[in-house]
Write a protein that holds these residues in place. Structure first.
Motif, PDB file in Angstrom:
ATOM      1  N   GLY A  14       0.818  -1.206   0.000  1.00 35.00           N
ATOM      2  CA  GLY A  14       0.000   0.000   0.000  1.00 35.00           C
ATOM      3  C   GLY A  14       0.848   1.250   0.000  1.00 35.00           C
ATOM      4  N   ALA A  15       0.198   2.394  -0.178  1.00 38.10           N
ATOM      5  CA  ALA A  15       0.904   3.659  -0.311  1.00 38.10           C
ATOM      6  C   ALA A  15       1.283   4.238   1.044  1.00 38.10           C
ATOM      7  CB  ALA A  15       0.033   4.651  -1.080  1.00 38.10           C
ATOM      8  N   LEU A  16       2.378   4.971   1.048  1.00 37.43           N
ATOM      9  CA  LEU A  16       2.792   5.758   2.205  1.00 37.43           C
ATOM     10  C   LEU A  16       2.003   7.066   2.167  1.00 37.43           C
ATOM     11  CD1 LEU A  16       4.691   6.433   4.574  1.00 37.43           C
ATOM     12  CD2 LEU A  16       6.410   7.115   2.898  1.00 37.43           C
ATOM     13  N   SER A  17       1.288   7.350   3.227  1.00 39.66           N
ATOM     14  CA  SER A  17       0.370   8.483   3.223  1.00 39.66           C
ATOM     15  C   SER A  17       0.920   9.684   3.984  1.00 39.66           C
ATOM     16  CB  SER A  17      -0.966   8.079   3.847  1.00 39.66           C
ATOM     17  OG  SER A  17      -0.818   7.868   5.245  1.00 39.66           O
ATOM     18  N   ALA A  18       0.350  10.845   3.683  1.00 38.56           N
ATOM     19  CA  ALA A  18       0.703  12.063   4.406  1.00 38.56           C
ATOM     20  C   ALA A  18       0.331  11.945   5.879  1.00 38.56           C
ATOM     21  CB  ALA A  18       0.002  13.260   3.774  1.00 38.56           C
ATOM     22  N   ASP A  19      -0.744  11.221   6.179  1.00 40.64           N
ATOM     23  CA  ASP A  19      -1.144  11.014   7.579  1.00 40.64           C
ATOM     24  C   ASP A  19      -0.073  10.248   8.345  1.00 40.64           C
ATOM     25  OD1 ASP A  19      -3.500  12.363   7.178  1.00 40.64           O
ATOM     26  OD2 ASP A  19      -4.728  10.554   6.950  1.00 40.64           O
ATOM     27  N   GLN A  20       0.523   9.236   7.726  1.00 36.34           N
ATOM     28  CA  GLN A  20       1.570   8.463   8.379  1.00 36.34           C
ATOM     29  C   GLN A  20       2.811   9.329   8.607  1.00 36.34           C
ATOM     30  OE1 GLN A  20       1.625   5.378   5.413  1.00 36.34           O
ATOM     31  NE2 GLN A  20       0.398   3.971   6.660  1.00 36.34           N
ATOM     32  N   VAL A  21       3.107  10.181   7.661  1.00 32.85           N
ATOM     33  CA  VAL A  21       4.229  11.107   7.824  1.00 32.85           C
ATOM     34  C   VAL A  21       3.971  12.036   9.004  1.00 32.85           C
ATOM     35  CG1 VAL A  21       5.533  12.984   6.758  1.00 32.85           C
ATOM     36  CG2 VAL A  21       4.860  10.987   5.392  1.00 32.85           C
ATOM     37  N   GLU A  22       2.746  12.488   9.146  1.00 30.91           N
ATOM     38  CA  GLU A  22       2.415  13.384  10.248  1.00 30.91           C
ATOM     39  C   GLU A  22       2.520  12.666  11.589  1.00 30.91           C
ATOM     40  OE1 GLU A  22       1.798  16.874  12.083  1.00 30.91           O
ATOM     41  OE2 GLU A  22       2.203  16.524   9.949  1.00 30.91           O
ATOM     42  N   VAL A  23       2.147  11.385  11.635  1.00 35.00           N
ATOM     43  CA  VAL A  23       2.319  10.590  12.851  1.00 35.00           C
ATOM     44  C   VAL A  23       3.796  10.558  13.239  1.00 35.00           C
ATOM     45  CG1 VAL A  23       2.225   8.244  13.808  1.00 35.00           C
ATOM     46  CG2 VAL A  23       0.266   9.153  12.545  1.00 35.00           C
ATOM     47  N   ALA A  24       4.668  10.357  12.259  1.00 33.88           N
ATOM     48  CA  ALA A  24       6.107  10.328  12.522  1.00 33.88           C
ATOM     49  C   ALA A  24       6.596  11.674  13.039  1.00 33.88           C
ATOM     50  CB  ALA A  24       6.863   9.926  11.259  1.00 33.88           C
ATOM     51  N   ARG A  25       6.147  12.757  12.440  1.00 37.18           N
ATOM     52  CA  ARG A  25       6.589  14.090  12.874  1.00 37.18           C
ATOM     53  C   ARG A  25       6.123  14.386  14.298  1.00 37.18           C
ATOM     54  NH1 ARG A  25       5.435  18.912   9.096  1.00 37.18           N
ATOM     55  NH2 ARG A  25       6.926  19.819  10.561  1.00 37.18           N
ATOM     56  N   ARG A  26       4.900  14.003  14.611  1.00 36.29           N
ATOM     57  CA  ARG A  26       4.399  14.238  15.969  1.00 36.29           C
ATOM     58  C   ARG A  26       5.195  13.428  16.982  1.00 36.29           C
ATOM     59  NH1 ARG A  26      -0.959  14.090  13.623  1.00 36.29           N
ATOM     60  NH2 ARG A  26      -1.191  11.964  14.417  1.00 36.29           N
ATOM     61  N   ALA A  27       5.596  12.208  16.598  1.00 36.34           N
ATOM     62  CA  ALA A  27       6.394  11.374  17.498  1.00 36.34           C
ATOM     63  C   ALA A  27       7.752  12.018  17.767  1.00 36.34           C
ATOM     64  CB  ALA A  27       6.574   9.979  16.899  1.00 36.34           C
ATOM     65  N   LEU A  28       8.356  12.606  16.742  1.00 37.30           N
ATOM     66  CA  LEU A  28       9.628  13.315  16.922  1.00 37.30           C
ATOM     67  C   LEU A  28       9.453  14.513  17.848  1.00 37.30           C
ATOM     68  CD1 LEU A  28      10.994  13.272  13.252  1.00 37.30           C
ATOM     69  CD2 LEU A  28      11.963  12.055  15.195  1.00 37.30           C
ATOM     70  N   ASP A  29       8.403  15.266  17.611  1.00 38.91           N
ATOM     71  CA  ASP A  29       8.157  16.449  18.439  1.00 38.91           C
ATOM     72  C   ASP A  29       7.897  16.074  19.893  1.00 38.91           C
ATOM     73  OD1 ASP A  29       8.453  17.899  16.120  1.00 38.91           O
ATOM     74  OD2 ASP A  29       6.304  18.167  15.783  1.00 38.91           O
ATOM     75  N   ALA A  30       7.239  14.934  20.108  1.00 40.66           N
ATOM     76  CA  ALA A  30       6.865  14.518  21.461  1.00 40.66           C
ATOM     77  C   ALA A  30       8.070  14.192  22.327  1.00 40.66           C
ATOM     78  CB  ALA A  30       5.916  13.325  21.402  1.00 40.66           C
ATOM     79  N   ILE A  31       9.207  13.852  21.705  1.00 42.45           N
ATOM     80  CA  ILE A  31      10.402  13.536  22.501  1.00 42.45           C
ATOM     81  C   ILE A  31      11.416  14.676  22.457  1.00 42.45           C
ATOM     82  CG2 ILE A  31      10.112  11.031  22.286  1.00 42.45           C
ATOM     83  CD1 ILE A  31      12.326  11.064  20.144  1.00 42.45           C
ATOM     84  N   GLY A  32      10.963  15.845  22.041  1.00 47.39           N
ATOM     85  CA  GLY A  32      11.825  17.017  22.073  1.00 47.39           C
ATOM     86  C   GLY A  32      12.535  17.347  20.781  1.00 47.39           C
ATOM     87  N   GLY A  33      12.175  16.663  19.701  1.00 48.51           N
ATOM     88  CA  GLY A  33      12.797  16.946  18.421  1.00 48.51           C
ATOM     89  C   GLY A  33      12.131  18.105  17.705  1.00 48.51           C
ATOM     90  N   GLN A  34      12.825  18.629  16.731  1.00 47.34           N
ATOM     91  CA  GLN A  34      12.250  19.640  15.852  1.00 47.34           C
ATOM     92  C   GLN A  34      12.340  19.087  14.432  1.00 47.34           C
ATOM     93  OE1 GLN A  34      15.296  21.022  17.701  1.00 47.34           O
ATOM     94  NE2 GLN A  34      13.907  20.793  19.436  1.00 47.34           N
ATOM     95  N   SER A  35      11.214  18.921  13.789  1.00 46.49           N
ATOM     96  CA  SER A  35      11.186  18.280  12.482  1.00 46.49           C
ATOM     97  C   SER A  35      10.850  19.259  11.378  1.00 46.49           C
ATOM     98  CB  SER A  35      10.179  17.125  12.476  1.00 46.49           C
ATOM     99  OG  SER A  35       8.869  17.596  12.743  1.00 46.49           O
ATOM    100  N   ALA A  36      11.391  19.011  10.197  1.00 48.18           N
ATOM    101  CA  ALA A  36      11.124  19.830   9.020  1.00 48.18           C
ATOM    102  C   ALA A  36       9.969  19.235   8.227  1.00 48.18           C
ATOM    103  CB  ALA A  36      12.376  19.909   8.150  1.00 48.18           C
ATOM    104  N   ALA A  37       9.545  19.954   7.200  1.00 39.32           N
ATOM    105  CA  ALA A  37       8.482  19.462   6.319  1.00 39.32           C
ATOM    106  C   ALA A  37       8.960  18.223   5.566  1.00 39.32           C
ATOM    107  CB  ALA A  37       8.078  20.555   5.337  1.00 39.32           C
TER     108      ALA A  37
END
Length: 298
Positions: A14-37
């Motif tokens: 199946g396809a990699l979705s923008a929603d899945q990318v957003e889940v990854a970015r939120r996970a990075l932010d939750a542990i103190g990371g700063q993520s780019a687009a």
């Protein structure tokens, strides 16, 4: 940003979705990371997310947990020097489908018995050299003509040619180093386009296998030694090296390379490798290095 996290899927899953990318970015932010687009390497297939503020290992673990059982490969690493200049690849169950020795054993009616030993060796349950000699001894008397018949049934894993052709085009030295047999490694080298290959040599007398392997045995230590030696020959640091394999026989080179990837690996390889491709085909090894799909050489 200094680090990058890559998400890769297999189109069959199946396809990699923008929603899945957003889940990854939120996970990075939750542990103190700063993520780019998101920076898409291939639409719906592979994406880079640059980040700072957390260690790549912590970032990777957090994103894996957030994504759960979604069929995605997750790799976090330094963004510096991603494109490697030397690759050593295993052959069986990495560049080609299955195990060539197991397929050869079918002509002796011993595939199940030999495949069971192969699996134990790849899991690290028994020593590779011991398992190799035991399996080859069981083939004593087999006609060498079955080597060619076995070769006729060997299929490349998807992405094999693209991986090696793309790295060669970008100046990398490419080597196929296998605990399998030189009869097969020589032919796969030519088919895929590796610069060089190395494999074990079967002793053949009067057109039949003697059941012996001609020393020295190519094993995990050989693979590691070749990685170090070829890096020195190419005047490269280990940061510029890439290795990929699936079993216990590959672990030392997977741990030593600048990027070592367990490809659909046995548990022991997945545990020790720097990165894992559990879902993507071999083109995933190019996405790990930051190549875009339109840069692939076919």
């Amino acid at each position: 940003m200094d680090n990058v996290l890559t998400l890769i899927t297999n189109s069959a899953d199946g396809a990699l979705s923008a929603d899945q990318v957003e889940v990854a970015r939120r996970a990075l932010d939750a542990i103190g990371g700063q993520s780019a687009a998101a920076d898409w390497l291939s639409p719906h297939e592979a994406v880079d997310i640059a980040f700072d503020g957390v260690h790549p290992k912590d970032a990777e673990a957090a994103v894996r947990q957030a994504l759960g059982d979604r069929p995605l490969d997750v790799i976090a690493q330094s963004a510096l020097r991603r494109k490697k200049k030397l690759i050593i690849a295993d052959m069986d169950s990495t560049i080609v489908e299955g195990e060539t020795l197991d397929e050869l054993a079918e002509f002796a009616g011993l595939k199940d018995q030999i495949a069971a030993l192969t699996k134990r060796a790849m899991n690290g349950e028994i020593g590779f050299a011991e398992a190799l000699r035991t399996r080859v001894a069981m083939l004593e008397g087999l006609s060498e003509s079955f080597l060619e018949e076995t070769m006729n049934g060997v299929h490349l894993n998807p992405g094999a040619r693209e991986l090696i052709a793309t790295m060669r085009e970008n100046g990398a030295f490419t080597a196929l180093i296998s605990g399998g047999f030189s009869f097969f490694t020589d032919r796969i080298r030519e088919r895929v386009g590796f610069h060089m290959s190395l494999g074990n040599k079967l002793e053949i007398v009067d057109g039949h296998l003697t059941g012996q392997v001609i020393p020295p045995v190519v094993d995990k230590d050989t693979k590691l030694e070749m990685l170090v030696d070829m890096a020195a020959q190419q005047e490269l640091g280990m940061t510029d090296t890439f290795s990929i394999g699936d079993g216990a026989n590959d672990v030392p080179m997977l741990m030593a390379a600048g990027m070592g990837v367990a490809y659909h690996g046995h548990p022991v390889a997945r545990e020790h490798a720097r990165a894992r491709l559990d879902h993507a085909d071999l083109s995933g090894a190019l996405f790990i290095q930051g190549y875009r799909r339109d840069e692939f050489v076919t």
